[in-house]
Design an enzyme around this catalytic site. Structure first.
Site, PDB file in Angstrom:
ATOM      1  N   CYS A   1       6.772  10.628  -5.393  1.00  0.00           N
ATOM      2  CA  CYS A   1       7.831  12.075  -3.670  1.00  0.00           C
ATOM      3  C   CYS A   1       8.801  11.458  -3.401  1.00  0.00           C
ATOM      4  O   CYS A   1       9.786  12.737  -3.021  1.00  0.00           O
ATOM      5  CB  CYS A   1       6.434  12.479  -3.060  1.00  0.00           C
TER       6      CYS A   1
ATOM      7  N   PHE B   1      13.792  32.860  16.396  1.00  0.00           N
ATOM      8  CA  PHE B   1      14.678  33.084  14.786  1.00  0.00           C
ATOM      9  C   PHE B   1      15.983  31.886  15.650  1.00  0.00           C
ATOM     10  O   PHE B   1      16.452  31.859  16.574  1.00  0.00           O
ATOM     11  CB  PHE B   1      15.220  34.366  16.216  1.00  0.00           C
TER      12      PHE B   1
ATOM     13  N   CYS C   1       3.626   6.892  -4.277  1.00  0.00           N
ATOM     14  CA  CYS C   1       5.131   8.272  -3.558  1.00  0.00           C
ATOM     15  C   CYS C   1       6.122   7.161  -3.523  1.00  0.00           C
ATOM     16  O   CYS C   1       7.134   7.883  -3.594  1.00  0.00           O
ATOM     17  CB  CYS C   1       3.850   8.535  -2.818  1.00  0.00           C
TER      18      CYS C   1
ATOM     19  N   HIS D   1       7.305   0.825   2.209  1.00  0.00           N
ATOM     20  CA  HIS D   1       6.384   0.132   1.837  1.00  0.00           C
ATOM     21  C   HIS D   1       5.696  -1.282   2.801  1.00  0.00           C
ATOM     22  O   HIS D   1       4.705  -1.500   2.968  1.00  0.00           O
ATOM     23  CB  HIS D   1       6.776  -0.719   0.505  1.00  0.00           C
TER      24      HIS D   1
ATOM     25  N   LEU E   1       0.490  -1.146  -0.396  1.00  0.00           N
ATOM     26  CA  LEU E   1      -0.313  -0.205   0.072  1.00  0.00           C
ATOM     27  C   LEU E   1       0.856   1.412   0.007  1.00  0.00           C
ATOM     28  O   LEU E   1       2.482   1.421   0.411  1.00  0.00           O
ATOM     29  CB  LEU E   1      -1.016  -0.059   1.322  1.00  0.00           C
TER      30      LEU E   1
HETATM   31  C1  KPC Z   1       6.999   7.738   4.606  1.00  0.00           C
HETATM   32  C2  KPC Z   1       5.640   8.334   3.363  1.00  0.00           C
HETATM   33  O1  KPC Z   1       4.764   9.033   4.305  1.00  0.00           O
HETATM   34  C3  KPC Z   1       4.980   8.255   2.478  1.00  0.00           C
HETATM   35  S1  KPC Z   1       4.912   7.321   1.716  1.00  0.00           S
HETATM   36  C4  KPC Z   1       2.949   8.034   2.453  1.00  0.00           C
HETATM   37  C5  KPC Z   1       1.476   6.661   1.539  1.00  0.00           C
HETATM   38  S2  KPC Z   1       0.734   7.581   2.629  1.00  0.00           S
HETATM   39  O2  KPC Z   1       0.866   7.206   4.233  1.00  0.00           O
HETATM   40  O3  KPC Z   1      -0.201   5.798   1.977  1.00  0.00           O
HETATM   41  O4  KPC Z   1       0.016   8.582   1.954  1.00  0.00           O
END
Ligand code: KPC
Length: 521
Positions: free
Chosen positions: A83, A499, A78, A133, A74
């Site tokens: 990302c 600061f 990303c 992952h 899941l």
């Molecule tokens: C490490 C991280 O938050 C990037 S992967 C996120 C996948 S999810 O939590 O399902 O949006």
């Protein structure tokens, strides 16, 4: 593989995901409570950010959910190809940039370009990515009690039936969240040649040679971010873009002073940015050896390179759902939804990249939650037309709210507070100086960043904020909220700054807050 009664540890999950990725495990990874049968309140197709957050919210509201993903984990693209590697590369670019400017000074060793390998960093990422992952699988099962099937394709049979691995599951609602991939412009020839990559193929199957130069087709965020990284490694990079950088339709509220600082600094690092041009063809026999391009003056030229990278935006994966359900999509294939994520078919929702820009994490996650809330009978709308945004070059660039030009158009009287002050060359002042730029303040002050905030003089409200530097992204999440709440310059002046803070908005606003009639700073 039935995992419902098993609790895998993180290392066990990592091993299982690895085995599925290399083809040693081909069966579906199931975490289903079979005692409850095969009927669900909602099935999420796609277990990326939207599907996972929607599933978590559905569970929290007492709905029975199922999330299905073709990958053995899941979290979606990303942490796999998008990302997370981008953030790794952008942070590496910032480090390499810092080492170059400081090379062979103080305690810094001489920057050795030959050690700045793109391939090494990709390999490093690929060796490590199964950890997030594994965590997404572990957290979703052990902490969030989600039911899921991974490593398996979901086929939508009709609006209440989904088939996975030959088995049919029934559901009251379906949420589509299968994401997008790079748009391959059909008019550009030769994009199928070896040596042409996008953000995904860079990782899988992966770049397998160290390029000597790079030509990027397109001027998107991806183009700017990956291009800045390649250039920082010493791989000379040229960006070919029709629109001026940061003036593409996919970005909004780009302040012109901020834009100029960003683009000037990319050029200062040696990048070639060719605007107003039309890439025509990737040339070469089987491998790319160059890109033929029509320049703004109408002449054609070939830019030689052994590495072509696509930064041409994205398109969604919607055709199977159009075929199965007849949902309405726009001319680019993005699913049309309302602010509740409802498609044209009752009971069918769509979220994340599938519904169009912005292709951002916050939107995907919040879309998932929005769909779940509405399915749970809690009317909830998500308008993502106004949002704070960021990108990386070798800097972190952040912005929220109106630009100076937009503010001038919409308000009678505004105050602009910026650093360096208007008209002062960047190199004349070692400000703003903040996280990551202290040395520059004393060695190359022109590199120490740029910032601007804008107030409406009548209401004294903050209208927009813009920053180039490092470490301001967190502040912009909260600035977005405060702008929407109507924070004034006087309230900004009442805040307690830590600061030296990356953006000096609090202290600069305080310097002006005492004025009855606000004036620029
Ligand atoms: C490490 C991280 O938050 C990037 S992967 C996120 C996948 S999810 O939590 O399902 O949006």
């Amino acid at each position: 593989m039935d995992l419902f009664s098993t609790s895998l540890s993180m290392p066990e999950w990592e091993t299982l995901i690895h085995r599925a990725e290399v083809g040693d495990v081909n069966e579906a990874l199931e975490n289903i409570d079979r005692s409850k049968g095969t009927e669900f309140d909602v099935i999420f197709i796609g277990g990326g950010a939207g599907g996972r957050f929607g599933s978590a919210y559905s569970k929290a509201r007492g709905l029975r959910q199922l999330v299905v993903d073709k990958w053995p984990f899941l979290g979606g693209s990303c942490p796999h190809q998008a990302c997370v590697p981008h953030h790794l590369f952008s942070e590496a670019a910032r480090e390499m940039d810092y080492m170059r400017w400081n090379s062979d000074t103080l305690w810094f060793t001489k920057f050795e370009e030959e050690r700045a390998s793109i391939v090494d960093l990709i390999d490093l990422f690929k060796r490590g990515r199964n950890n997030p992952h594994a965590f997404m699988n572990w957290q979703s099962k052990e902490q969030l009690d989600m039911e899921y099937i991974l490593n398996a394709e979901a086929i939508v049979i009709d609006k209440n039936t989904v088939e996975v691995n030959g088995e049919r599951f029934t559901t009251k609602n379906i949420v589509l969240g299968t994401g997008s991939s790079t748009f391959v412009p059909p008019e550009i020839k030769g994009l199928d040649k070896a040596g042409v990559y996008d953000y995904a193929t860079l990782i899988d199957p992966g770049l397998d040679y160290e390029p000597t130069s790079c030509v990027i087709i397109g001027g998107s965020k991806v183009a700017m971010e990956y291009g800045s990284f390649y250039q920082a490694t010493g791989c000379h990079t040229t960006i070919l873009t029709r629109s001026p950088l940061m003036r593409t339709k996919s970005l909004h509220h780009i302040d012109e002073d901020l834009r100029r600082y960003v683009v000037d600094n990319m050029r200062l690092r040696g990048m070639d940015i060719i605007e107003g041009c039309e890439p025509l063809e990737v040339v070469g026999e089987e491998r790319a050896t160059g890109v033929r391009v029509r320049l703004a003056d109408g002449t054609e030229t070939i830019i030689e390179t052994d590495f072509v990278f696509l930064g041409t935006g994205e398109r969604p994966h919607t055709q199977p759902f159009v075929d199965a359900l007849g949902i309405d999509v726009d001319e680019k294939g993005f699913v049309k939804v309302n602010a509740r994520m409802q498609t044209s078919i009752p009971g069918i929702y769509a979220i994340g990249d599938l519904i169009g820009a912005p292709m951002e994490m916050f939107k995907a996650r919040k879309c998932g939650m929005t769909a779940a809330r509405n399915i749970a009978g809690e009317p909830f709308e998500f308008d993502f037309s106004e949002y704070p945004d960021f990108l990386h070059t070798t800097y972190e660039v952040t912005w929220v709210g109106l630009t100076e030009d937009e503010a001038r158009e919409q308000y009678e009287d505004i105050t602009v507070i910026q650093m360096p002050p208007k008209g002062m060359p960047n190199g004349d002042i070692a400000l703003p100086v903040s996280e990551g730029t202290m040395l520059y303040a004393f060695t190359r002050p022109e590199l120490s960043g740029f910032q601007k905030c804008i107030y409406d003089n009548h209401s004294r409200r903050l209208l927009g904020a813009h920053h180039v530097g490092m470490g301001a992204k967190d502040a912009f999440q909260y600035l977005d909220f405060l702008i929407k709440k109507g924070i004034t310059i006087d309230e900004m002046g009442e805040m307690n700054e830590l600061f030296i803070n990356p953006e000096h908005f609090i202290q600069l606003s305080r310097l002006r807050a005492g004025h009855q009639n606000l004036v620029d700073l």
